[in-house]
Design an enzyme around this catalytic site. Structure first.
Site, PDB file in Angstrom:
ATOM      1  N   HIS A  94     100.683  29.949 -30.851  1.00 20.27           N
ATOM      2  CA  HIS A  94     100.689  30.122 -29.398  1.00 20.27           C
ATOM      3  C   HIS A  94      99.313  30.512 -28.871  1.00 20.27           C
ATOM      4  CE1 HIS A  94     105.236  30.341 -28.465  1.00 20.27           C
ATOM      5  NE2 HIS A  94     105.017  29.576 -29.512  1.00 20.27           N
ATOM      6  N   HIS A 262     108.135  24.696 -38.191  1.00 20.99           N
ATOM      7  CA  HIS A 262     109.530  25.103 -38.315  1.00 20.99           C
ATOM      8  C   HIS A 262     110.004  25.167 -39.758  1.00 20.99           C
ATOM      9  CE1 HIS A 262     110.435  23.791 -33.879  1.00 20.99           C
ATOM     10  NE2 HIS A 262     109.638  24.846 -33.968  1.00 20.99           N
TER      11      HIS A 262
END
Length: 719
Positions: A94, A262
């Site tokens: 992020h 993920h």
């Protein structure tokens, strides 16, 4: 007489009264973006050199400390399955993922995740905990380690500690010390409003407002539940493709990043999202910068609420493996709701051995989950084709992911010469805009002599040098005069570079480079310098513009043509040019360009005044050329602009005419860019300085220094 005390500080959140200049006068030009990151905010002083401090850093010790941190679970924020890897990777992701290729802004290069608005974006929920977990390490290594570098290295070491081999890592990101004021994240005034607000048509992802990349205010990429929270993997795929392309990622890199990100960690939504406290920037003082506090009985660990989605993507989320694609292709998936009410996909009839062990109770197992974005990886035809290849060839997937992760986390660092440290990869990558170093073994005086005898006008020389250098973006350190890419596609064909004139000038300068052994890039810059020195002499000043040789000439093979498209200027206030159809105010576009060039308000002002009297306007227009001695480097622009014997009036043609008050005769014409230096109070204060009778030499000296700054903005080899 009694009185009630009022806080004398202007609060940005005040809505009941006009408390700031922007609220009193919302249409006034705000030049704050040129004042950001004032050196006075730097806690280590003006002489601090991060590159020198890095030489003192114990890199191997730092990496060992980070690996140890991953499994040192803290009771105030326990690690999922005893490993913080997933949290640290999300923090790094992020931090880097705000980068956008349109203007080069965002990204991991400044440590801006520490400040608002990023520290309080909904998509960054609970990353404040990751930063606090890192604090003991930051405290230990002090000023020899920036937060910006630490964020990304923590992500790398998280992957390494879970069994993945990264492509490499570079130090060199220097922290800022105040929130960035220049980044436009969107016009919305609330978090996570419907995506429709930034699309002309939300069903057509290409209509996303430029320069934005995320689909909603407060998100890094796309909504994991689907567009506007409505699951639709095919529509989500379209939005993923657009937003990742705006980060300079192709389909293969996009699938690799989605799967690689993920493969480890989990999403958190095991609780009531409605009772979570405010974000860090809105929390009270006793929270000490913590946000999203959950007052429920299970406020962290298994009870954490972050995105609202609950669960892990793989069976073993704290180890690098290939379970992501194994599970994605093994099962049929159906929509379910998390305990927090978020939409997520879960497998139909999952085998017990494929389920994920609970983060706290090893006796419990839960279904793995997928987001709408994950389902897009097998429902979109091209994404599915790539996913199938990755599934069949894990080694290929690992290589693509390693490179894509490196690109994601280093994209805004600029050329490889800025990279520092023992883990910098040897390979030079096309997205780093490689340039072979140029020669310094030539006579600068001989080159300048050849240029003077070439027959080129000063305007041609100065304009070409400017056009070559103005592509520089301090945001991601791309563009600039080094490499002379102005002679290559796509830059040689850009309208703003006046291709016909450009080719005529290059046809003269290129043989000079070949004859003298200098690079074309150096000759272009030297030609601009020669033009300025001549113009200063015409005004009665003898100057020598600073010059450092060594620029190289990039080749076609070193140029990623498509990625340079966003650098194309669609306006240039410095040459008084606005592309047809541009709807933004030209003075606002000027500020944006000045900030990307790294200029202060004063530097922008002196450049404009000099460029006007030099006559370097696009198309040789006379707008703003307030002088009777065009081509001489005088302060006439400012003298005329501040002279009250003239009056300005708008015309039907969208320009402004200057009339003599005494005779009514029109003397000059100008654009909004010219006049803003007289109308804006801050810019006028600088204009008045340069208009003063005792500032003629100062004006020339400041113009020359600022010109040299722009010409050398991309010379990272000189640092």
């Amino acid at each position: 007489m009694e009185s009630t005390g009022k806080c004398p500080v202007v609060h940005g959140g005040a809505t009941t009264a006009k408390t700031s200049n922007s609220q009193w006068w919302p249409n006034a030009l705000n030049i704050d973006i040129l004042h950001q990151n004032d050196a006075q905010t730097h806690p280590f002083g003006p002489d601090f050199n991060y590159r020198e401090e890095l030489k003192k850093l114990d890199v191997e010790g730092l990496k060992r400390d980070l690996v140890s941190l991953m499994t040192e679970s803290q009771s105030w924020w326990p690690a999922d399955w005893g490993h913080y890897g997933g949290l640290m990777i999300r923090m790094a992701w992020h931090s880097a993922g705000t980068y956008r290729i349109s203007d080069g802004r965002g990204g991991a290069g400044t440590g801006n995740q520490r400040f608002a608005p990023l520290n309080s974006w909904p998509d960054n929920a609970n990353l404040d905990k990751a930063r606090r977990l890192l604090w003991p390490i930051k405290k230990k290594y002090g000023k020899s380690l920036s937060w910006a570098d630490l964020f990304i290295l923590a992500g790398n070491m998280a992957y390494e500690s879970m069994g993945f081999t990264t492509f490499g890592f570079a130090f060199g990101r220097e922290d800022i010390w105040a929130p960035e004021k220049d980044i436009y994240w969107g016009s919305e005034t609330e978090w996570l409003p419907p995506s429709d607000t930034r699309y002309e048509n939300v069903n057509d992802a290409s209509t996303l407002e430029t320069p934005l990349a995320a689909v909603q205010m407060g998100l890094i990429y796309v909504n994991p539940e689907g567009v506007n929270g409505v699951p639709n993997p095919l529509l989500t795929a379209q939005h993923i493709r657009e937003t990742f392309a705006r980060m300079a990622m192709d389909d293969e890199e996009t699938v690799a990043l989605t799967a690689g990100g993920h493969t480890v960690g989990k999403a958190h939504g095991n609780g009531d999202a409605s009772i979570i406290g405010p974000a860090p920037e809105g929390a009270d003082v006793e929270t000490q910068g913590f946000g999203w506090m959950n007052p429920g009985p299970r406020s962290n660990g298994a009870g954490t609420v972050t995105s609202g989605i609950e669960g892990a993507w793989t069976t073993n989320p704290i180890a690098w493996d290939h379970g992501y694609f194994d599970l994605l292709f093994k099962y049929e998936w159906e929509l379910k709701k998390s305990p927090a009410g978020a939409q997520q996909w879960e497998p139909v009839n999952a085998a017990e051995t494929d389920k994920t062990v609970d983060v706290e109770n090893p006796g419990l197992r839960h279904n793995p989950i997928m987001t709408d974005a994950d389902m897009a990886m097998i429902m979109d035809p091209n994404y599915r084709k790539i996913s199938e290849r990755f599934h069949k060839d894990p080694a290929y997937f690992e290589n693509v992911f390693a490179r894509a992760w490196f690109k994601l986390t280093h994209r805004d660092m600029g050329p490889k010469v800025r990279y520092i440290g023992p883990d910098v990869p040897q390979e030079e990558l096309i997205w780093q805009d490689p340039i072979t170093a140029g020669s310094t073994e030539y006579s600068i005086d001989d080159v300048k002599s050849c240029i003077r005898e070439s027959g080129l006008s000063a305007v041609d020389m100065i304009s070409t040098a400017w056009d070559s250098a103005r592509t520089f973006r301090n945001s991601d350190k791309r563009g600039g005069a080094n490499g002379a890419r102005i002679r290559l596609a796509p830059q040689k064909n850009w309208e703003g570079n006046e291709p016909e004139r450009l080719q005529r000038v290059l046809a003269v300068l290129t043989p000079i480079a070949e004859q003298t052994g200098a690079s074309v890039a150096d000759v272009i810059v030297l030609a601009g310098n020669v033009g300025i020195e001549s113009a200063a002499k015409s005004a009665g000043h003898t100057v020598e513009v600073p010059f450092s040789p060594g620029r190289g000439d990039a080749t076609v093979e070193q140029t990623d043509i498509d990625s340079f498209a966003p650098l194309e200027p669609l306006s240039d206030g410095f040459r008084n040019w606005l592309h047809t159809g541009n709807t933004a105010k030209p003075e606002e576009l000027l500020l944006d360009k000045a900030q990307l060039l790294g200029l202060s308000a004063r530097e922008m002002t002196v450049l404009i005044g000099g460029m006007r009297v030099l006559g370097t306007n696009y198309g040789d227009t006379d707008f703003g050329v307030f002088t009777k001695t065009k081509g001489a480097l005088t302060n006439d622009f400012f003298s005329v602009l501040t002279d009250m014997s003239y009056a300005w009036e708008p015309s039907d043609e969208g320009v402004y005419h200057l009339r003599e008050r005494a005779t009514g005769a029109i003397v000059y014409s100008a654009t909004r860019v010219d006049l803003v230096f007289g109308s804006n109070s801050v810019l006028r204060s600088y204009a008045e300085v340069y208009a003063q009778d005792d500032s003629k030499e100062k004006f020339v000296a400041d113009f020359v220094a600022t010109w040299a700054k722009v010409m050398n903005a991309d010379r990272f080899d000189l640092v």
